[in-house]
Design a protein around this motif. Structure first.
Motif, short mmCIF file in Angstrom:
data_model
loop_
_atom_site.label_atom_id
_atom_site.label_comp_id
_atom_site.label_asym_id
_atom_site.label_seq_id
_atom_site.Cartn_x
_atom_site.Cartn_y
_atom_site.Cartn_z
N PRO A 12 -4.66 3.92 9.22
CA PRO A 12 -5.39 3.63 7.70
C PRO A 12 -5.00 2.18 7.44
O PRO A 12 -5.60 2.17 6.39
CB PRO A 12 -4.38 4.68 7.38
CG PRO A 12 -4.37 5.59 8.20
CD PRO A 12 -3.91 4.43 9.45
N VAL A 13 -4.67 0.71 7.32
CA VAL A 13 -3.99 -0.07 7.04
C VAL A 13 -5.17 -0.61 6.33
O VAL A 13 -5.32 -0.98 6.31
CB VAL A 13 -3.03 -1.21 7.59
CG1 VAL A 13 -3.02 -1.61 8.03
CG2 VAL A 13 -2.16 -1.90 6.46
N GLN A 14 -6.39 -0.59 7.32
CA GLN A 14 -7.10 -1.45 7.24
C GLN A 14 -8.31 -0.98 6.89
O GLN A 14 -8.76 -1.43 6.39
CB GLN A 14 -7.63 -1.53 9.44
CG GLN A 14 -7.04 -2.05 10.08
CD GLN A 14 -7.77 -1.80 11.43
OE1 GLN A 14 -7.13 -0.94 12.11
NE2 GLN A 14 -7.96 -2.27 12.35
N LEU A 15 -7.86 0.30 6.34
CA LEU A 15 -9.01 0.59 5.08
C LEU A 15 -8.46 -0.19 3.84
O LEU A 15 -9.83 -1.01 2.94
CB LEU A 15 -8.93 1.60 5.31
CG LEU A 15 -9.66 3.27 5.30
CD1 LEU A 15 -9.23 3.28 6.76
CD2 LEU A 15 -9.35 3.95 4.82
N GLN A 36 1.24 -1.17 0.03
CA GLN A 36 0.07 -0.25 -0.09
C GLN A 36 0.84 1.15 -0.17
O GLN A 36 1.02 2.09 0.93
CB GLN A 36 -1.10 0.20 1.43
CG GLN A 36 -2.07 -1.65 1.64
CD GLN A 36 -2.71 -1.22 0.31
OE1 GLN A 36 -3.24 -0.63 -0.46
NE2 GLN A 36 -2.91 -3.07 -0.11
N ASP A 37 1.42 1.81 -1.28
CA ASP A 37 1.97 2.72 -1.15
C ASP A 37 1.69 3.94 -0.76
O ASP A 37 2.53 5.03 0.11
CB ASP A 37 3.00 2.83 -3.46
CG ASP A 37 2.01 3.12 -3.40
OD1 ASP A 37 0.53 2.92 -3.77
OD2 ASP A 37 1.81 4.12 -5.00
N PHE A 72 2.14 7.10 6.97
CA PHE A 72 1.35 6.14 7.87
C PHE A 72 1.82 4.97 8.27
O PHE A 72 1.98 3.98 9.17
CB PHE A 72 -0.24 5.59 7.47
CG PHE A 72 -1.16 6.72 7.79
CD1 PHE A 72 -1.14 7.87 8.60
CD2 PHE A 72 -1.48 6.97 6.07
CE1 PHE A 72 -2.08 9.10 8.23
CE2 PHE A 72 -2.15 8.40 5.56
CZ PHE A 72 -3.18 9.22 6.67
N ALA A 73 3.21 5.01 8.00
CA ALA A 73 4.26 3.58 7.83
C ALA A 73 5.72 4.18 7.12
O ALA A 73 5.77 4.70 6.24
CB ALA A 73 4.14 2.45 7.11
N ASP A 74 6.34 3.69 7.16
CA ASP A 74 7.94 3.52 6.74
C ASP A 74 7.97 2.84 5.84
O ASP A 74 7.85 2.04 5.42
CB ASP A 74 9.66 4.23 8.01
CG ASP A 74 9.32 2.21 8.57
OD1 ASP A 74 8.60 1.60 8.27
OD2 ASP A 74 10.05 2.65 9.85
N GLY A 112 7.81 -0.38 6.11
CA GLY A 112 6.76 -1.69 6.23
C GLY A 112 6.41 -1.19 7.55
O GLY A 112 5.41 -1.91 8.29
N VAL A 113 6.84 -0.26 9.04
CA VAL A 113 6.76 -0.63 10.52
C VAL A 113 5.38 0.23 10.49
O VAL A 113 5.77 1.48 9.81
CB VAL A 113 7.71 0.10 11.18
CG1 VAL A 113 7.34 0.30 12.39
CG2 VAL A 113 9.43 -1.21 11.29
N LEU A 114 4.57 0.42 10.78
CA LEU A 114 3.07 1.22 11.57
C LEU A 114 3.46 2.28 12.68
O LEU A 114 4.10 2.52 13.55
CB LEU A 114 1.69 0.60 11.37
CG LEU A 114 1.93 -0.51 10.82
CD1 LEU A 114 0.35 -1.63 11.18
CD2 LEU A 114 1.33 -0.17 9.53
#
Length: 303
Positions: free
Chosen positions: A237-240, A50-51, A57-59, A62-64
């Protein structure tokens, strides 16, 4: 644990919803390990695909990024605070929450909401990182931080925990952050039907159970504009993009996912401003459809 700032705290960012100015009251960014623990299915590979999550929202690994903050606003003369964070000096099992020393109250005051002026505190649910500033220590006792406020939460929420076999850490949280409010006669339990219920005109509790049995989100409406404060129905937001990703502490994971999907479907491709209770800056955005799920289009703060 000391997290006190070196400089005088200032008012945080704001967003305009009709005639209402919504302030974000920052407490503390949570450590990188929080995301891996809280949302274990949001693996670096899942996040990296999810670019749009990067860099806010993440580095790149891939760290939230996850924050603790509240929202405050004035509606028809009522001064309102939504969720109260982790709190200072609380003894907590989670090291990231233990014995904090932040400038949260100074930030709240700088935004124009000194504690004794707050009229209404809305608690989306009764977890330690949402009720901590309900109280503060005075002369060795935990007393309500907002002595002139009505503290509102769902009746289902309070009654569930009242009948739950609390482990020691949660028992401690209720003793220092919930029971003093009850004993002061300030806790107001509301019945929240599936269709939701208004606290006051323009402010509505929406039933979003699953993370906890009585979890609620909060809808704010002013002059035809609407905002939605998530609580923990949506942590990140990854849950969207992946509504099936749930939190490791969800009481009822299937119901939590169902609530999240229903909420996102109601928000998708509308003008409703989504304000994430744990979303790192820019914190706010609009939900847009993307393939078979959603993404967040950020809305910058006014100030």
């Amino acid at each position: 644990m000391s997290t006190a700032p070196a400089s005088e705290p200032t008012a945080g960012p704001t967003w305009t919803v009709g005639d209402v100015t919504v302030h974000r009251i920052d407490e503390i960014p949570l450590p990188p390990a929080t995301g891996r623990w809280l949302l274990p299915d949001a693996t670096p590979d899942v996040v990296a695909r999810q670019d749009w999550l990067r860099p806010s929202f993440a580095d790149d690994g891939g760290v939230l990024r996850i924050d603790s903050h509240s929202f405050a606003f004035t509606l028809d003369g009522l001064r309102i605070l939504v969720d109260t964070g982790i709190g200072n000096g609380k003894q907590r099992a989670n090291p990231a929450w233990h014995d904090l020393d932040t400038d949260y109250l100074q930030r709240l005051t700088a935004a124009g909401f000194p504690p004794d002026t707050v009229d209404l505190v809305v608690l989306t649910h009764l977890h330690a990182d949402h009720v901590g500033w309900n109280t503060r220590e005075t002369n060795g006792e935990w007393v309500p931080t907002f002595p002139n406020a009505r503290y509102v939460t769902s009746r289902t929420e309070r009654e569930f925990w009242a009948g739950y076999d609390l482990e020691e850490a949660r028992r401690q949280m209720f003793q220092d952050s919930v029971i003093p409010v009850e004993e002061a006669g300030l806790l107001d339990l509301m019945d929240v039907p599936a269709a939701g219920v208004d606290i006051v005109p323009g402010l509505r509790l929406l039933s979003t159970p699953g993370h906890t049995p009585g979890h609620v989100a909060l809808q704010l409406t002013s002059r035809g504009r609407t905002a939605l404060i998530t609580g923990d129905c949506i942590h990140h937001p990854v849950q969207l993009a992946h509504p099936a990703i749930g939190a490791c502490v969800d009481i009822d994971p299937e119901r939590s996912e169902a609530s999240r999907r229903t909420l996102l479907a109601s928000l998708a491709d509308t003008d409703t401003l989504l304000l994430g209770t744990h979303f790192a800056p820019p914190t706010a955005g609009r939900v847009v459809s993307r393939a078979d799920a959603y993404r967040l289009t950020p809305v910058p703060a006014d100030a």
